[in-house]
Design a protein around this motif. Structure first.
Motif, short mmCIF file in Angstrom:
data_model
loop_
_atom_site.label_atom_id
_atom_site.label_comp_id
_atom_site.label_asym_id
_atom_site.label_seq_id
_atom_site.Cartn_x
_atom_site.Cartn_y
_atom_site.Cartn_z
N TYR A 67 -25.70 13.64 10.33
CA TYR A 67 -25.74 12.21 10.55
C TYR A 67 -24.38 11.55 10.50
O TYR A 67 -24.22 10.42 10.96
N ALA A 68 -23.40 12.21 9.89
CA ALA A 68 -22.05 11.63 9.77
C ALA A 68 -21.07 12.75 9.48
O ALA A 68 -21.47 13.86 9.11
N SER A 69 -19.80 12.43 9.66
CA SER A 69 -18.73 13.37 9.34
C SER A 69 -17.79 12.71 8.33
O SER A 69 -17.73 11.48 8.23
N GLU A 70 -17.08 13.53 7.59
CA GLU A 70 -16.10 13.01 6.64
C GLU A 70 -15.14 12.09 7.39
O GLU A 70 -14.66 12.42 8.46
N GLY A 71 -14.89 10.91 6.82
CA GLY A 71 -13.99 9.95 7.44
C GLY A 71 -14.70 8.89 8.26
O GLY A 71 -14.12 7.84 8.56
N ASP A 72 -15.97 9.12 8.63
CA ASP A 72 -16.72 8.10 9.35
C ASP A 72 -16.90 6.88 8.45
O ASP A 72 -16.95 7.00 7.22
N THR A 73 -17.02 5.73 9.07
CA THR A 73 -17.25 4.49 8.33
C THR A 73 -18.54 3.85 8.81
O THR A 73 -19.00 4.09 9.93
N PHE A 74 -19.11 3.03 7.94
CA PHE A 74 -20.28 2.23 8.31
C PHE A 74 -20.21 0.92 7.55
O PHE A 74 -19.50 0.80 6.54
N GLU A 75 -20.93 -0.08 8.05
CA GLU A 75 -20.90 -1.41 7.46
C GLU A 75 -22.28 -1.81 6.98
O GLU A 75 -23.27 -1.53 7.65
N ILE A 76 -22.30 -2.46 5.83
CA ILE A 76 -23.53 -3.05 5.31
C ILE A 76 -23.17 -4.46 4.86
O ILE A 76 -22.32 -4.64 3.98
N ASP A 77 -23.79 -5.45 5.48
CA ASP A 77 -23.56 -6.86 5.13
C ASP A 77 -22.08 -7.20 5.07
O ASP A 77 -21.61 -7.86 4.13
N GLY A 78 -21.30 -6.73 6.04
CA GLY A 78 -19.88 -7.04 6.11
C GLY A 78 -18.99 -6.20 5.23
O GLY A 78 -17.77 -6.32 5.28
N GLU A 79 -19.57 -5.33 4.42
CA GLU A 79 -18.81 -4.43 3.54
C GLU A 79 -18.65 -3.09 4.25
O GLU A 79 -19.62 -2.55 4.79
N THR A 80 -17.45 -2.52 4.24
CA THR A 80 -17.20 -1.24 4.90
C THR A 80 -17.23 -0.11 3.89
O THR A 80 -16.65 -0.21 2.81
N PHE A 81 -17.89 0.97 4.27
CA PHE A 81 -17.99 2.18 3.44
C PHE A 81 -17.45 3.34 4.25
O PHE A 81 -17.56 3.36 5.48
N VAL A 82 -16.85 4.30 3.56
CA VAL A 82 -16.32 5.49 4.22
C VAL A 82 -17.01 6.73 3.67
O VAL A 82 -17.25 6.83 2.46
N VAL A 83 -17.37 7.65 4.55
CA VAL A 83 -17.95 8.93 4.15
C VAL A 83 -16.80 9.79 3.63
O VAL A 83 -15.87 10.10 4.37
N THR A 84 -16.84 10.13 2.35
CA THR A 84 -15.73 10.86 1.73
C THR A 84 -15.92 12.37 1.77
O THR A 84 -14.95 13.11 1.67
#
Length: 140
Positions: free
Chosen positions: A68-85
């Protein structure tokens, strides 16, 4: 430069980077390999997304049949950015209480019971089942 999702696999990146002699181009390939994904691709529902936003969940484990994701991908929830570590292939038998807590449960036993509730029907915990564990953090 656009890189296909398959080309973002770490093995493909290493192969591609080994072909490149110019460090600037290699950095560009690695930067482009990270992409922004829709939070719903990784996080299965609104409750999980809100728990991630609130800091209650910092890891999610899903079946290994889909990535579903790779290391370094980012996603947003309610304007907050998260990074897959990290993305780690493992078995359910390798799970610990610490894993369960990162996934929002108080213990491994509670996590197993939650999995039975959210996967009704024929779900059974099998220590040999392969899974992918995604860890993520809020980007400052």
């Amino acid at each position: 430069m656009s890189v296909s999702r398959d080309a973002r696999r770490p093995e493909a990146l290493r192969e591609r980077s080994a072909e490149v002699r110019d460090g600037v181009l290699a950095a560009a390939i690695l930067r482009d390999a990270m992409s922004e994904i829709d939070a719903g691709e990784l996080l299965p529902n609104d409750r999980v997304q809100q728990s991630v936003r609130d800091g209650d969940i910092t890891q999610l484990t899903r079946g290994a049949s889909n990535r579903y994701a790779s290391e370094g991908d980012t996603f947003e929830i309610d304007g907050e950015t998260f990074v897959v570590t990290s993305v780690e292939r493992r078995t359910l038998g390798e799970f610990t209480d610490a894993d369960a807590q990162r996934e929002g449960s108080e213990s491994l036993a509670a996590y197993k019971e939650r999995m039975k509730r959210v996967h009704p029907g024929s779900f059974e915990w099998d220590d040999s089942d392969e899974v992918l564990t995604y860890r993520f953090e809020r980007r400052e």
